[in-house]
Write an enzyme that holds these catalytic residues in place. Structure first.
Site, PDB file in Angstrom:
ATOM      1  N   CYS A  51       0.827  -1.213   0.000  1.00  0.00           N
ATOM      2  CA  CYS A  51       0.000   0.000   0.000  1.00  0.00           C
ATOM      3  C   CYS A  51       0.864   1.267   0.000  1.00  0.00           C
ATOM      4  O   CYS A  51       1.633   1.499   0.933  1.00  0.00           O
ATOM      5  CB  CYS A  51      -0.895  -0.011   1.239  1.00  0.00           C
ATOM      6  SG  CYS A  51      -1.789   1.534   1.487  1.00  0.00           S
ATOM      7  N   TYR A 206      -5.555   5.158  -9.005  1.00  0.00           N
ATOM      8  CA  TYR A 206      -6.745   4.389  -8.572  1.00  0.00           C
ATOM      9  C   TYR A 206      -7.961   4.796  -9.392  1.00  0.00           C
ATOM     10  O   TYR A 206      -8.807   3.957  -9.729  1.00  0.00           O
ATOM     11  CB  TYR A 206      -7.033   4.624  -7.083  1.00  0.00           C
ATOM     12  CG  TYR A 206      -6.006   3.982  -6.165  1.00  0.00           C
ATOM     13  CD1 TYR A 206      -6.198   2.694  -5.671  1.00  0.00           C
ATOM     14  CD2 TYR A 206      -4.855   4.656  -5.805  1.00  0.00           C
ATOM     15  CE1 TYR A 206      -5.258   2.099  -4.846  1.00  0.00           C
ATOM     16  CE2 TYR A 206      -3.914   4.075  -4.979  1.00  0.00           C
ATOM     17  CZ  TYR A 206      -4.112   2.792  -4.495  1.00  0.00           C
ATOM     18  OH  TYR A 206      -3.184   2.209  -3.689  1.00  0.00           O
TER      19      TYR A 206
END
Ligand SMILES: N[C@@H](CCC(=O)N[C@@H](CS)C(=O)NCC(=O)O)C(=O)O
Length: 296
Positions: A51, A206
């Site tokens: 992440c 994203y």
């Protein structure tokens, strides 16, 4: 979203197929004189090294020399079913280095547990369990999570705020108190940079990858590559985003750029160009990669 209300980022979609990231739910701050005071051994950081948001915090934790002050758990890099038989939610799971390899929740691959650090604070099997212990009502179980061992609750799950706490609130416990990644004289500049780098690049990848309509994908894609061109231009003039000193703006951008060619080009279809094809961005990533604390 499942019947229990558990959800992931993949459920955060707008009417036109665009990804609409919801705000992080836990926003308390560690600060002197506050409810959550800076104390050695009181806080624990939960991350996944997959992440980019979590790795911002790991990097600043190392750069500020806080490894012995704040604890760390590292989840397995894949998502697993968190409540089999109860709901369909998949999310971060803890494991120990000696555990057998895990496949993804869709049954793909086989990934070892060598880099995992289990949860020695709460004995959680899943990041979801930490949110349950903290009476979460948001239903999204993201990393990073900054946990308070004293009050047994999540303090904050917003990386941009955890990063700033590590930068400035633990200085009396830090081995690098003079390093300031958000210096007063550059704050306006850093804020201005974050204001466009976040939506177009950090969250932009994203927005490309999670888009469910061609229109939403193309909007995010065009904004992403326009922003990369803009950064390429800036880095032709100066070493770092805010000038000639390293700031949090660079740490935030680096975590996206270092994953770009390996992950986002294929996984999120950000495939107009590789970062290594931009001369200035390429040199910048190599430069930051060699900065102690940043590789993550
Ligand atoms: N706003 C959060 C975003 C963190 C985030 O989106 N983390 C992802 C991993 S890259 C996550 O844990 N997602 C879990 C999910 O979507 O269920 C932050 O910056 O801290």
């Amino acid at each position: 979203m499942s019947a229990t209300g558990a959800r992931t980022a993949l459920d955060e979609m707008g009417a036109k197929g665009e990804f609409k990231r919801k705000d992080s739910a836990f926003r308390d701050i560690v600060q002197k004189g506050g409810r959550f005071k800076p104390e050695a051994g009181r806080y624990h950081l939960y991350v996944s090294l997959a992440c980019p948001w979590a790795c911002r915090c790991v990097a600043v934790m190392h750069m500020k020399g806080l490894q012995d002050v704040v604890g760390l758990s590292v989840s397995h890099p894949t998502w697993q079913h968190t409540r089999p038989g109860q709901d369909e939610h998949c999310g971060w799971a803890f494991a120990s280095p000696g555990d057998p390899p895990l496949s993804s929740s869709t049954g793909q691959g086989s990934f070892d547990c060598a880099d995992c650090i289990p949860d020695t604070v709460n004995g959680a099997k899943f990041v979801r369990d930490l949110y349950a212990l903290s009476h979460d009502t948001s239903g999204k179980y993201s990393v990073p999570v900054l946990w308070d061992k004293k009050e047994k609750c999540v303090v904050n799950n917003e990386s941009s705020e955890i990063l700033r706490m590590f930068n400035s609130e633990f200085n009396e416990l830090s081995s690098a108190p003079d390093l300031d990644l958000y210096p007063a004289d550059l704050r306006a500049k850093i804020d201005e940079i974050n204001d466009w780098v976040y939506p177009t690049i950090n969250n932009g990848v994203y927005r490309c990858g999670f888009a469910t309509s061609q229109e939403a994908y193309e909007t995010a894609f065009d904004e992403l590559f326009a922003a990369l061109d803009r950064v390429e231009g800036i880095l032709g003039q100066q070493r770092y985003l805010a000038g000639d000193v390293l700031t949090e703006a660079d740490i935030r951008l680096f975590m996206t750029l270092i994953r770009f060619d390996e992950v986002y080009v294929v996984y999120f279809k950000t495939n107009k160009a590789f970062i290594h094809e931009y001369p200035n961005l390429r040199g910048y990533v190599q430069d930051l990669y060699q900065t102690p604390g940043t590789p993550a």
